[in-house]
Design an enzyme around this catalytic site. Structure first.
Site, PDB file in Angstrom:
ATOM      1  N   TRP A   1       0.877  -0.897  -0.469  1.00  0.00           N
ATOM      2  CA  TRP A   1      -0.308   0.057  -0.212  1.00  0.00           C
ATOM      3  C   TRP A   1       0.887   1.091   0.067  1.00  0.00           C
ATOM      4  CZ3 TRP A   1      -4.091  -1.326  -1.609  1.00  0.00           C
ATOM      5  CH2 TRP A   1      -4.287  -2.991  -1.761  1.00  0.00           C
TER       6      TRP A   1
ATOM      7  N   ASP B   1      -1.933   6.707   6.344  1.00  0.00           N
ATOM      8  CA  ASP B   1      -2.990   5.823   5.485  1.00  0.00           C
ATOM      9  C   ASP B   1      -3.404   5.166   6.757  1.00  0.00           C
ATOM     10  OD1 ASP B   1      -3.784   3.502   5.208  1.00  0.00           O
ATOM     11  OD2 ASP B   1      -2.409   3.065   3.308  1.00  0.00           O
TER      12      ASP B   1
ATOM     13  N   LYS C   1     -13.005  -1.415   6.673  1.00  0.00           N
ATOM     14  CA  LYS C   1     -12.712  -2.268   7.152  1.00  0.00           C
ATOM     15  C   LYS C   1     -12.904  -2.268   9.472  1.00  0.00           C
ATOM     16  CE  LYS C   1      -8.515  -2.475   4.816  1.00  0.00           C
ATOM     17  NZ  LYS C   1      -7.958  -3.632   4.003  1.00  0.00           N
TER      18      LYS C   1
HETATM   19  N1  PMP Z   1      -4.186   1.257   2.270  1.00  0.00           N
HETATM   20  C1  PMP Z   1      -4.046   0.188   3.366  1.00  0.00           C
HETATM   21  C2  PMP Z   1      -3.573   0.286   4.500  1.00  0.00           C
HETATM   22  C3  PMP Z   1      -5.474  -0.694   3.036  1.00  0.00           C
HETATM   23  O1  PMP Z   1      -5.339  -2.025   3.609  1.00  0.00           O
HETATM   24  C4  PMP Z   1      -5.467  -0.630   1.744  1.00  0.00           C
HETATM   25  C5  PMP Z   1      -7.197  -2.053   1.745  1.00  0.00           C
HETATM   26  N2  PMP Z   1      -6.738  -3.308   2.217  1.00  0.00           N
HETATM   27  C6  PMP Z   1      -5.635   0.627   0.439  1.00  0.00           C
HETATM   28  C7  PMP Z   1      -5.167   0.969   1.454  1.00  0.00           C
HETATM   29  C8  PMP Z   1      -6.789   0.389  -0.588  1.00  0.00           C
HETATM   30  O2  PMP Z   1      -7.791   0.526   0.218  1.00  0.00           O
HETATM   31  P1  PMP Z   1      -8.913   1.090  -1.222  1.00  0.00           P
HETATM   32  O3  PMP Z   1      -8.805  -0.165  -1.595  1.00  0.00           O
HETATM   33  O4  PMP Z   1     -10.585   1.309   0.129  1.00  0.00           O
HETATM   34  O5  PMP Z   1      -8.748   1.938  -1.987  1.00  0.00           O
END
Ligand code: PMP
Length: 359
Positions: free
Chosen positions: A101, A169, A194
């Protein structure tokens, strides 16, 4: 059979949230209308979003220069919107690379300014959090991924970044614990699915003093200042998801972040104690200081037993605990809504499996 949901997201929600959504889908507050049928410009929806924003402010004790938005597009969209709105073309920002991420956040930011990857844990498949990297006081901000959902690591102590604001994030650990010294953060973002509610909306908390300094034109839909001016209703927002967040935020407020944090720590300890002490399981993250309280990752000591483990666990009602393909093995996600009893039952299942198939 009772099912216990360990999915990484969209994930387990408190019964209060799913029941309120079910009721609101049929007849919102005895209005004779479904929540799915109301206008986002109605007083009904404005009351929902304003209460949700206020609850975020209360839970985090936000100072008045911070704004709370509920946007669409997931955290993935914020990977791009954060630098688009904050980072001038000739500016630089520090990014800590702690996995998939943060890599995506880095790739997006490189389109808008200079990205300085201050440290990375890529060398060990992201099973630790790098320390002792240099913070450049000239950076516009430093970007961190608070909890690395895939690997099961978490930044449990924030680096001292001096006057450089932190953009973070918190997709997979928002509201899992208290947040001290909120002024250190320039921006916090987290998709809802989450710890905060149903998929479809993303919480963005931003220090508005940092905005409007890039010198670039930003189309309205991507412009935080425009969203702030329109109170998150610049265009049609995800009404249903935001209502789910409101119910979850009320639930969080009732429990309090102190209790939530205590419960999350207890749950993860129950599971880590077992995988540390049971020779049939191997934790992915060895350093306890870097371990996530949200996503507990592990493998079997004998990978040939994976098939038997999958069937055994599924037959006992456990779902969603398969590891991400880049790590393999297993990942039990213990988000805010997971009861302590869920972690205890998971451990009992691990012991029963060991007794029947282990050794
Ligand atoms: N950052 C983290 C730490 C994540 O776990 C996730 C998705 N699991 C994301 C960003 C991306 O999120 P989204 O799918 O809502 O764009």
């Amino acid at each position: 059979m009772e099912k216990i949901n360990f999915t990484a997201g969209p994930s387990i929600l408190p019964k209060e949230v799913t029941e309120a959504l079910a009721q609101a889908t049929l007849n919102y507050n005895d209005s004779g209308l479904s929540l799915l049928e109301i206008s986002h410009r109605s007083d009904t929806f404005m009351e929902i979003i304003e209460e949700a924003q206020q609850l975020v402010r209360d839970l985090l004790k936000l100072p008045s220069n911070y704004e709370v938005l509920f946007l669409s597009g997931g955290s993935t969209t914020q990977f791009a919107l954060a630098p688009y709105n904050l980072l001038p073309n000739n500016g630089s920002a520090g990014y800590l690379d702690t996995g998939t991420w943060s890599t995506k956040a880095i790739n997006a930011a490189e389109m808008y300014g200079l990205v300085d990857v201050c440290a990375s844990s890529h060398d060990k498949n992201y099973n630790y959090i790098p320390r002792d990297y240099r913070i450049d006081p000239d950076w516009t901000y430093v970007h961190l991924t608070s909890n690395n959902t895939i690997y099961g690591t978490q930044i449990n102590e924030l680096p001292d970044t001096g006057d450089v604001p932190i953009v973070i994030d918190m997709c997979s650990d928002i509201f899992s614990k208290k947040i001290e010294n909120i002024e250190r953060f320039g921006m916090i973002y987290a998709s809802a699915q989450k710890n905060l509610g149903p998929a479809g909306t993303t919480l963005v908390i931003i220090n508005k003093d940092l905005l409007g300094k890039t010198g670039r034109d930003i189309p309205d839909a991507f412009n935080y200042q425009k969203h702030i001016a329109k109170k998150s209703v610049l265009n049609t927002p995800p009404v249903y998801a935001i209502y789910g967040c409101l119910i979850m935020l009320r639930w969080l407020k009732k429990k309090g972040l102190n209790q939530i944090e205590r419960r999350n720590t207890e749950k993860s300890k129950i599971l880590y104690d077992e995988i540390d002490n049971n020779p049939n399981f191997i934790p992915h993250v060895r350093n306890s200081e870097d371990r996530s309280v949200m996503n507990i990752t592990f493998t079997l000591a004998k990978p040939t037993k994976e098939k038997a483990f999958d069937v055994f666990a599924e037959n006992h009602g456990f779902i969603g605990f398969k590891g991400h393909r880049s790590v393999g093995g297993y990942r039990a996600s213990l988000y805010n809504a997971m009861e302590k009893g869920g972690a205890e039952k998971f451990v009992k299942m691990l012991r029963d499996f060991s007794w029947r198939f282990g050794g």
